[in-house]
Design an enzyme around this catalytic site. Structure first.
Site, short mmCIF file in Angstrom:
data_model
loop_
_atom_site.label_atom_id
_atom_site.label_comp_id
_atom_site.label_asym_id
_atom_site.label_seq_id
_atom_site.Cartn_x
_atom_site.Cartn_y
_atom_site.Cartn_z
N LYS B 186 27.89 27.73 35.52
CA LYS B 186 28.92 26.95 35.22
C LYS B 186 30.35 26.96 36.00
O LYS B 186 30.82 27.76 36.41
CB LYS B 186 29.33 27.90 33.74
CG LYS B 186 30.40 27.03 32.92
CD LYS B 186 31.27 27.63 31.98
CE LYS B 186 32.48 27.93 32.65
NZ LYS B 186 33.70 26.83 32.90
N SER B 239 39.71 35.43 37.34
CA SER B 239 40.50 36.31 37.31
C SER B 239 40.16 37.56 36.49
O SER B 239 39.11 37.92 36.01
CB SER B 239 41.57 35.82 35.88
OG SER B 239 41.05 35.87 34.91
N THR B 240 41.17 38.84 36.93
CA THR B 240 40.62 40.22 36.56
C THR B 240 40.63 40.00 34.90
O THR B 240 39.84 40.78 34.39
CB THR B 240 41.67 41.01 37.21
OG1 THR B 240 41.64 40.99 38.48
CG2 THR B 240 41.48 42.43 36.34
N GLU B 241 41.40 39.40 34.38
CA GLU B 241 41.66 39.33 33.02
C GLU B 241 40.21 39.04 32.41
O GLU B 241 39.92 39.69 31.37
CB GLU B 241 42.85 38.40 32.53
CG GLU B 241 43.07 38.34 31.18
CD GLU B 241 43.96 37.16 30.84
OE1 GLU B 241 44.49 36.56 31.75
OE2 GLU B 241 44.12 36.93 29.42
N GLY B 243 37.45 38.96 33.87
CA GLY B 243 36.36 39.84 34.34
C GLY B 243 36.09 40.95 33.50
O GLY B 243 35.16 41.40 33.12
N GLU B 260 33.97 39.13 41.07
CA GLU B 260 35.00 39.05 42.29
C GLU B 260 36.07 38.53 41.74
O GLU B 260 36.06 37.39 41.17
CB GLU B 260 34.33 38.00 43.23
CG GLU B 260 34.71 38.17 44.69
CD GLU B 260 36.01 37.28 44.96
OE1 GLU B 260 37.15 37.53 44.50
OE2 GLU B 260 35.90 36.13 45.34
N CYS B 294 42.11 34.25 45.95
CA CYS B 294 42.10 35.58 45.30
C CYS B 294 42.44 36.42 46.41
O CYS B 294 43.18 37.74 46.21
CB CYS B 294 40.69 36.04 44.75
SG CYS B 294 39.20 35.52 45.64
N GLU B 391 49.31 38.63 40.32
CA GLU B 391 48.74 37.54 41.33
C GLU B 391 49.54 36.14 40.68
O GLU B 391 49.25 35.79 39.56
CB GLU B 391 47.13 37.66 40.94
CG GLU B 391 46.61 36.45 41.92
CD GLU B 391 44.95 36.68 41.77
OE1 GLU B 391 44.51 36.80 40.66
OE2 GLU B 391 44.37 36.55 42.90
#
Lengths: 289, 480
Positions: B186, B239-241, B243, B260, B294, B391
């Site tokens: 995607k 994004s970490t969010e 992830g 990642e 990133c 970030e």
């Protein structure tokens, strides 16, 4: 008639930061042998004990991870030496905990000793086997080297009180990680005796911390703890695994799931567990004059 | 302060026609381009805010169809194919990307907003290199150190971000195919076009139907894909969010996951560093790809004794950066990818000012239309400020200072992230000392933002887990 000597019974305590404290909660729980006879009271660690253990593990991490691989190898080998010297004690404790016969318990203890030797030999080979020099398309020198992940929370196997425990702890600390270990809930005594071995093998305090108590009570605190980098779910209660994984996601912990089929701890381990607690670091520098 | 002249450049735009832009794009499932059942989206050129094309998106039934097609391909031709034959398919993709390189570069700059110089010199060639590198592994996996016959996982569900649309698709698809997996990818909602041209390339390379499927759409399509019971492996870059949401969503499943995620890299400059060279590296570290990286060097840590001198040189250099038309070959900083991202950059920059950091923004001219943000440097930044912790993902640099190497390490590591780090010093022993102590997956010394398929890339801590590239990267797609 000679007078019967009364044995000195051992108080089984936690092992945190190289010391043997009782649980701060003051709680203990009775541990029985395989047939149900009382063996001892074990400390029932609390959330605060788990947090203290994480603090101890974090404090030990810089020193242990920066120790030379040769030094770590000698310490792990020393654990095997000291364990060998106390073989009979462990055979008797494993027999009591697991209900194994003398020969079977002896074989399990021997395998546990040999496992330390196996891992002792890995410390200075991990980087060579897993690391690399990277042939990048440009005027740079690039290399990758495995490093320890950090503080690893380990839920030790519930069945195998010594060999299983050693098989999950050694691959964590071999590369320089430090560990907070929740021992087998019903069979915790060999783990506490093992901590006496660790404490006298030049393993710095805090590298391995052992908590006895209720796995289901302690595990959620470790799974969500922001200063824990990885979580080994091997001994997690079946019904708690999904929630523990979800809690671990809150700080992107590396999670080693419990195996689909129960592990045979007597087999040679391979490198999967060892690799699970490593980070690969890639370094670049230009070349030129 | 110092006199300097910014030279005028005549515009040198790359031709938009090279992109072969079509009015409509469709998703790629089971070897066919088909309409999706989702609401079509309009992909915008962030450099002009014009609509580029209409793109059909996937609905839940399309996700299911794509995963089933990938499963069939895995259980059919792809799973039973010899590695040597699989390799040749992956080599074909690498060659076709090279052949269609100009088209892909222009398309990428139109859809993403990145300068044509970067899409032409970095994104497209590195994407081709990833396929070429991994193709060679397909018949050598028994030599990779994962046992005599490492097996693929099955169907990989892959979700990629908008900052390097084609390159991230290549990072995901190439190792998956080389190791014998099939793929449902995607692309990001705002940048679906290059992945769909990559799907054309897959078709031109005559891969069996279903081996690669591409499903455009928004986050709901990604969530449906990673949550699909037929997916064995999930790979996410973003994004970490998000992830964390995906890791939580996969709790209790047996799906293998690699992430990642975000970063807040420290770029550490010591007083003995060659400052002019460091300035170039700092600029590359934070203004490459508009800072939509990133692993961007977004926290500059400068040794106190050279901080003023370095800042002056840095501002002078940054004031010469040309911001504007992504298709102009002279452009250094292109368009911010979306209005949403532009708003986020503005919001965090405002927070930097409100929290007391000193803001300097380049006086460069900005186009009247499109999403642009002038290169900005914050000095007097403290570790507690949002611009030092969060970030920003834009052309905004936060400058902090340090006195001793120990302090530099402590400040560099004072973050939940751990993707990358930079070191600038002439002293070799200090480079290695710093590199050992910085908790980051990639450390660039006297350089920054270098990527190569043979060099493993990935994060520590909340920057994710698993590696992409190199021998180490194969593990993410093998059942080992």
């Amino acid at each position: 008639m000679s007078e019967h000597r009364v044995a000195v019974a051992k108080t089984y305590k936690l092992y945190v930061g190289g010391a043997f404290p009782r649980s701060e909660s003051g709680r203990s729980y009775p541990v029985t042998d395989h047939a149900g006879a009382f063996l001892a009271n074990a400390a029932q660690a609390s959330r605060k004990d788990a947090r203290d253990a994480v603090v101890a593990a974090r404090k030990a991490f810089p020193g242990w991870s920066a120790a030379t691989a040769y030094n770590r190898g000698q310490v792990l080998y020393r654990v095997a030496e000291v364990l060998e010297g106390r073989r009979e004690q462990f055979v008797s404790e494993v027999r009591a905990a697991e209900g194994a016969g003398a020969d079977e318990a002896g074989a399990l203890v021997d395998a546990a000793i040999d496992r330390w030797v196996w891992y002792a030999g890995w410390t200075d080979k991990i980087a060579a086997v897993l690391g690399s020099s990277n042939p990048v398309a440009g005027p740079y020198f690039s290399f990758s080297t495995p490093e320890p992940t950090g503080v690893v929370a380990v839920l030790a196997p519930q069945d195998s009180s010594l060999l299983g425990l050693v098989s999950v702890v050694a691959p964590v600390i071999v590369s320089g990680n430090t560990a907070v270990v929740v021992t087998s809930e019903e069979r915790p005594l060999p783990a506490i005796t093992l901590s006496e071995v660790l404490a006298t093998s030049d393993l710095p305090g805090g590298v391995v911390n052992l908590l006895t108590g209720r796995t289901a009570e302690l595990a959620p605190w470790l799974a969500s703890h922001a200063d824990v980098n990885a979580l080994d779910l091997t001994g997690a209660p079946e019904e708690a695994r999904t929630d523990l994984e979800r809690a671990a996601a809150g700080t992107v912990k590396r999670v080693l799931r419990s195996p689909v089929t129960p592990e045979d701890w007597t087999r040679e381990p391979g490198t999967a567990r060892l690799r699970a607690h490593l980070e690969m670091k890639t370094v670049w520098h230009p070349t030129g004059v | 302060m110092t006199d300097h002249t910014v030279w005028d450049y005549a515009p040198a735009p790359e031709s938009r026609d090279l992109a072969n832009l079509k009015p409509a794009y469709r998703m790629f499932v089971d070897g066919e381009f088909v309409e999706g059942t989702g609401e079509p989206l309009k992909s915008i050129n962030p450099g002009t805010e014009e609509v580029l094309a209409e793109v059909s998106t996937a609905g839940p039934s399309d996700v299911d169809a794509a995963v089933r097609a990938a499963r069939r391909a895995h259980e059919g031709p792809w799973g039973s194919m010899r590695g040597s034959e699989r390799a040749k398919y992956v080599y074909r993709i690498a060659r076709l990307i090279q052949e269609r390189g100009r088209e892909l570069a222009v398309l990428e700059s139109l859809d993403n907003g990145k300068p044509i110089r970067e899409s032409r010199d970095v994104d497209v060639p590195t994407a081709a290199a990833h396929f070429f590198y991994h193709a060679g592994w397909a018949d050598k996996l028994s030599h990779a150190g994962f046992g005599p016959d490492p097996r693929p996982l099955g169907v990989a569900g892959q979700v990629v971000p908008w900052n390097f649309p084609l390159l991230m698709a290549a990072w995901k698809i190439a190792p998956a195919l080389a190791t014998g997996n099939t793929v449902v990818l995607k692309p990001a909602e705002t940048t679906p076009l290059s992945a769909l041209v990559l799907a054309e390339i897959v078709a031109q390379a005559e891969l069996p139907p279903g081996v690669v499927n591409v499903l455009p759409g928004a986050g709901d399509v990604g969530a449906a894909l990673v949550g699909h019971a037929g997916v064995d492996k999930v790979a996410f870059t973003g994004s970490t969010e998000v992830g964390k949401l995906i890791q939580g969503q996969l709790a209790g499943t047996r799906k293998k996951l690699t992430l990642e995620l975000g970063g807040k890299a420290a770029n550490v400059v010591f007083d003995d560093a060659p400052l002019d060279q460091a300035v170039e590296g700092i600029v590359n570290g934070i203004f490459f790809n508009q800072g939509h990286v990133c692993c961007a060097g977004s926290r500059l840590l400068v040794q106190e004794s050279v901080a003023e001198e370095l800042l002056e040189k840095l501002r002078r250099r940054v004031s010469t950066l040309r911001v504007g038309d992504p298709l102009d070959k002279n452009t250094d900083v292109g368009a911010i990818n979306s209005r949403e991202q532009l708003d986020k950059i503005r919001e965090l920059s405002a927070a930097g000012e409100a929290e007391g950091a000193e803001r300097w923004t380049s006086a460069c001219a900005l186009p009247d239309r499109g999403f642009y943000f002038a290169p900005t440097i914050f000095s007097d930044v403290h570790q507690s400020m949002r611009i030092a912790r969060e970030e920003i993902f834009g052309p905004v640099l936060s400058v902090l200072t340090f006195r001793t190497p120990d302090e530099a390490v402590a400040k560099a590591n004072n973050t939940p992230y751990g993707l990358s780090a930079g070191i600038w010093t002439e002293k070799g022993s200090r480079i290695l000392w710093m590199a050992q102590r910085m908790r980051a997956g990639v450390v660039w010394a006297n350089t920054f933002n270098r990527f190569d398929p043979s060099a493993p890339f990935g994060g520590y801590q909340e920057s994710g887990f698993g590696r992409e590239g190199g021998r180490a990267g194969l593990e993410a797609y093998l059942d080992v």
